[in-house]
Design an enzyme around this catalytic site. Structure first.
Site, PDB file in Angstrom:
ATOM      1  N   GLU A   1     -41.122  58.315 -69.092  1.00  0.00           N
ATOM      2  CA  GLU A   1     -42.005  57.774 -68.038  1.00  0.00           C
ATOM      3  C   GLU A   1     -43.376  57.478 -68.627  1.00  0.00           C
ATOM      4  OE1 GLU A   1     -42.616  56.659 -65.164  1.00  0.00           O
ATOM      5  OE2 GLU A   1     -41.817  57.829 -63.516  1.00  0.00           O
TER       6      GLU A   1
ATOM      7  N   ASP B   1     -47.770  61.079 -61.524  1.00  0.00           N
ATOM      8  CA  ASP B   1     -48.893  61.201 -60.590  1.00  0.00           C
ATOM      9  C   ASP B   1     -48.540  62.311 -59.591  1.00  0.00           C
ATOM     10  OD1 ASP B   1     -50.991  60.868 -58.882  1.00  0.00           O
ATOM     11  OD2 ASP B   1     -50.557  58.814 -58.327  1.00  0.00           O
TER      12      ASP B   1
HETATM   13  P1  5GP Z   1     -45.505  59.369 -58.874  1.00  0.00           P
HETATM   14  O1  5GP Z   1     -44.162  59.157 -58.272  1.00  0.00           O
HETATM   15  O2  5GP Z   1     -45.534  60.406 -59.964  1.00  0.00           O
HETATM   16  O3  5GP Z   1     -46.572  59.643 -57.821  1.00  0.00           O
HETATM   17  O4  5GP Z   1     -45.987  57.991 -59.440  1.00  0.00           O
HETATM   18  C1  5GP Z   1     -45.487  57.461 -60.566  1.00  0.00           C
HETATM   19  C2  5GP Z   1     -45.696  55.962 -60.630  1.00  0.00           C
HETATM   20  O5  5GP Z   1     -46.908  55.542 -59.947  1.00  0.00           O
HETATM   21  C3  5GP Z   1     -45.884  55.573 -62.059  1.00  0.00           C
HETATM   22  O6  5GP Z   1     -44.650  55.311 -62.679  1.00  0.00           O
HETATM   23  C4  5GP Z   1     -46.777  54.355 -61.937  1.00  0.00           C
HETATM   24  O7  5GP Z   1     -45.987  53.216 -61.704  1.00  0.00           O
HETATM   25  C5  5GP Z   1     -47.622  54.606 -60.721  1.00  0.00           C
HETATM   26  N1  5GP Z   1     -48.954  55.171 -61.024  1.00  0.00           N
HETATM   27  C6  5GP Z   1     -49.458  56.344 -60.587  1.00  0.00           C
HETATM   28  N2  5GP Z   1     -50.713  56.538 -61.039  1.00  0.00           N
HETATM   29  C7  5GP Z   1     -51.004  55.458 -61.794  1.00  0.00           C
HETATM   30  C8  5GP Z   1     -52.185  55.055 -62.551  1.00  0.00           C
HETATM   31  O8  5GP Z   1     -53.215  55.733 -62.634  1.00  0.00           O
HETATM   32  N3  5GP Z   1     -52.104  53.855 -63.195  1.00  0.00           N
HETATM   33  C9  5GP Z   1     -50.999  53.070 -63.156  1.00  0.00           C
HETATM   34  N4  5GP Z   1     -51.052  51.926 -63.820  1.00  0.00           N
HETATM   35  N5  5GP Z   1     -49.887  53.410 -62.461  1.00  0.00           N
HETATM   36  C10 5GP Z   1     -49.889  54.593 -61.792  1.00  0.00           C
END
Ligand code: 5GP
Length: 180
Positions: free
Chosen positions: A100, A104
């Protein structure tokens, strides 16, 4: 590093730091999977650059494959995720490593771990380039590049509205860039 693009607030991880850490992760992965055939699963689009560098630094046999996922409404806490593009092969009895770009909330990784676990791999581990400090996930991260603050980051595969992906560093985006 020259002048930064105007929407970039500051560089969080410099190119040399990234390259050094990627090599360390690849060395560790090569050691842990010695004698096994590794099935690397990169998550599009964000992980494509990390995946390219990480796989080229491995010293063990490996297969490269990709999945594309999309969240149902990034602002909800539901954690619902949809598969847009699936793997080419069944992963039954394979040693699978999910790669990954960023963790986040951890919903995406948690979902993916559950789905791939259900396909009976021989083993299943996870690797991420960066993790935000607020991440709460019940899926342990086996390999992690860096912990970062809870800000929107771009570069080294990470984008904002498909911009900034190919910057050689990981940087914090100015809040004005996504609130205007
Ligand atoms: P999670 O499911 O862990 O909340 O989010 C994961 C996905 O959110 C990542 O694969 C990415 O696509 C997006 N994402 C979360 N935070 C960021 C960030 O700070 N920058 C970018 N470019 N994508 C993020």
């Amino acid at each position: 590093m020259g002048e930064l693009p105007s929407d970039i607030k500051r560089v969080l991880i410099a190119p040399e730091e990234i390259q050094k850490r990627v090599q360390e992760l690849a060395d560790q992965i090569s050691k842990d999977y010695r004698g096994k055939r590794l099935y690397m699963v990169g998550i599009l689009k964000g992980a494509f650059i990390f995946m390219a560098d990480l796989t080229r630094a491995l010293s063990i046999p490996h297969v490269v494959d990709f999945m594309a996922l999309s969240s149902y409404g990034k602002t909800t806490e539901s954690g619902a995720v949809r598969i847009l593009m699936d793997l080419r092969e069944p992963i039954e009895d394979q040693h699978v490593l999910i790669v990954e770009d960023i963790v986040d909330t951890g919903h995406t990784l948690s979902y993916l771990h559950r789905v791939l676990k259900g396909r009976s791999p021989a083993s299943l581990r996870t690797c991420a380039l960066v993790r935000k400090i607020r991440a709460q996930t019940d899926v342990p991260l086996d390999y992690l590049g860096f912990d970062i603050p809870d800000v929107w980051v771009v570069g080294y595969g990470l984008d904002f509205a498909d911009r900034f992906r190919t910057l050689p560093y990981v940087a914090e985006l100015k809040p004005e860039a996504y609130t205007r």
